[in-house]
Design an enzyme around this catalytic site. Structure first.
Site, PDB file in Angstrom:
ATOM      1  CG  HIS A   1      -6.660  -2.932   3.380  1.00  9.29           C
ATOM      2  ND1 HIS A   1      -5.900  -1.805   3.148  1.00  9.29           N
ATOM      3  CD2 HIS A   1      -7.888  -2.665   2.858  1.00  9.29           C
ATOM      4  CE1 HIS A   1      -6.642  -0.895   2.524  1.00  9.29           C
ATOM      5  NE2 HIS A   1      -7.851  -1.395   2.333  1.00  9.29           N
TER       6      HIS A   1
ATOM      7  CG  HIS B   1      -8.544  -3.137  -2.097  1.00 10.01           C
ATOM      8  ND1 HIS B   1      -9.516  -2.464  -2.825  1.00 10.01           N
ATOM      9  CD2 HIS B   1      -8.401  -2.435  -0.955  1.00 10.01           C
ATOM     10  CE1 HIS B   1      -9.918  -1.403  -2.150  1.00 10.01           C
ATOM     11  NE2 HIS B   1      -9.258  -1.371  -1.003  1.00 10.01           N
TER      12      HIS B   1
ATOM     13  CD  GLN C   1     -14.719  -1.077  -2.400  1.00  8.81           C
ATOM     14  OE1 GLN C   1     -15.939  -1.241  -2.270  1.00  8.81           O
ATOM     15  NE2 GLN C   1     -13.997  -1.799  -3.237  1.00  8.81           N
TER      16      GLN C   1
ATOM     17  CG  ASP D   1      -2.063   0.945   1.143  1.00 13.50           C
ATOM     18  OD1 ASP D   1      -1.815   2.156   0.960  1.00 13.50           O
ATOM     19  OD2 ASP D   1      -3.219   0.516   1.259  1.00 13.50           O
TER      20      ASP D   1
ATOM     21  CG  ASN E   1     -12.558  -0.920   4.086  1.00  9.68           C
ATOM     22  OD1 ASN E   1     -12.900  -1.395   5.163  1.00  9.68           O
ATOM     23  ND2 ASN E   1     -11.467  -0.180   3.955  1.00  9.68           N
TER      24      ASN E   1
HETATM   25  P1  AMP Z   1      -9.904   1.208   0.716  1.00  9.34           P
HETATM   26  O1  AMP Z   1     -10.205   2.384   1.581  1.00  9.34           O
HETATM   27  O2  AMP Z   1     -10.149  -0.107   1.376  1.00  9.34           O
HETATM   28  O3  AMP Z   1     -10.570   1.304  -0.639  1.00  9.34           O
HETATM   29  O4  AMP Z   1      -8.339   1.255   0.501  1.00  9.34           O
HETATM   30  C1  AMP Z   1      -7.688   1.715  -0.621  1.00  9.34           C
HETATM   31  C2  AMP Z   1      -6.213   1.624  -0.326  1.00  9.34           C
HETATM   32  O5  AMP Z   1      -5.498   1.689  -1.531  1.00  9.34           O
HETATM   33  C3  AMP Z   1      -5.683   2.726   0.579  1.00  9.34           C
HETATM   34  O6  AMP Z   1      -5.050   2.164   1.716  1.00  9.34           O
HETATM   35  C4  AMP Z   1      -4.685   3.472  -0.310  1.00  9.34           C
HETATM   36  O7  AMP Z   1      -3.559   3.904   0.396  1.00  9.34           O
HETATM   37  C5  AMP Z   1      -4.324   2.404  -1.324  1.00  9.34           C
HETATM   38  N1  AMP Z   1      -3.915   2.911  -2.624  1.00  9.34           N
HETATM   39  C6  AMP Z   1      -4.582   3.797  -3.401  1.00  9.34           C
HETATM   40  N2  AMP Z   1      -3.919   3.984  -4.559  1.00  9.34           N
HETATM   41  C7  AMP Z   1      -2.823   3.187  -4.512  1.00  9.34           C
HETATM   42  C8  AMP Z   1      -1.744   2.927  -5.401  1.00  9.34           C
HETATM   43  N3  AMP Z   1      -1.659   3.536  -6.583  1.00  9.34           N
HETATM   44  N4  AMP Z   1      -0.804   2.022  -5.022  1.00  9.34           N
HETATM   45  C9  AMP Z   1      -0.887   1.406  -3.826  1.00  9.34           C
HETATM   46  N5  AMP Z   1      -1.872   1.605  -2.942  1.00  9.34           N
HETATM   47  C10 AMP Z   1      -2.818   2.490  -3.271  1.00  9.34           C
END
Ligand code: AMP
Ligand code: ZN
Length: 136
Positions: free
Chosen positions: A103, A101, A95, A32, A88
């Protein structure tokens, strides 16, 4: 299938570079970019699904097997002593990227913050009402 303009489709399929920890035909595991802690990773299916509701059952099982393997590797290599899995689904759940995805958040003995929520205190009747609503 990929979805146009989906950033995680592009990352999962290698069109955008990422800090990849693992890749196979169907999945990629990346770090992440804004981690909550050291080693915070995301398991991404290469085929687009918005969320768990859309994810095929076969991918859902494969994700958990991958998570287990990576959990063991993280514990060995990072010396993490615990792990949170967070996933999420939907805006209401926080989300922000609409591509499924999972985590993986390795935890360390020095961590003082736990992932927490304010515990509720429903009556037995309220619990029974919701139980019935779900199962009936
Ligand atoms: P969510 O809130 O569960 O949708 O989490 C999305 C996650 O994706 C967050 O923890 C962000 O930091 C991560 N994220 C968003 N864009 C990128 C990216 N380009 N590369 C890696 N992680 C990302
Ligand atoms: Zn996607």
């Amino acid at each position: 299938m990929k979805k146009e303009e989906c950033i995680f489709c592009k990352i999962a399929n290698g069109e955008i570079p990422s800090k990849t920890l693992y890749e196979d035909e169907k999945f990629r595991i990346i770090l992440d970019l804004k981690p909550i802690g050291r080693g915070h990773a995301l398991i991404l299916p290469k085929a687009h699904a918005d969320d768990l509701y859309e994810l095929p059952e076969e991918s859902a099982s494969a994700v958990m097997i991958l998570a287990k393997k990576m959990a063991i590797k993280m514990a060995e290599k990072l010396h993490s002593v615990g792990l949170n899995l967070v996933q999420n689904n939907g805006e209401a759940a926080g989300q922000t990227v609409r591509h499924f995805h999972l985590h993986m958040i390795p935890r360390y003995s020095s961590d003082d913050e736990k992932i927490n929520w304010i515990p509720g205190s429903p009556t037995e009747e309220e619990l029974e009402t919701v139980r019935k609503q779900i199962v009936e």
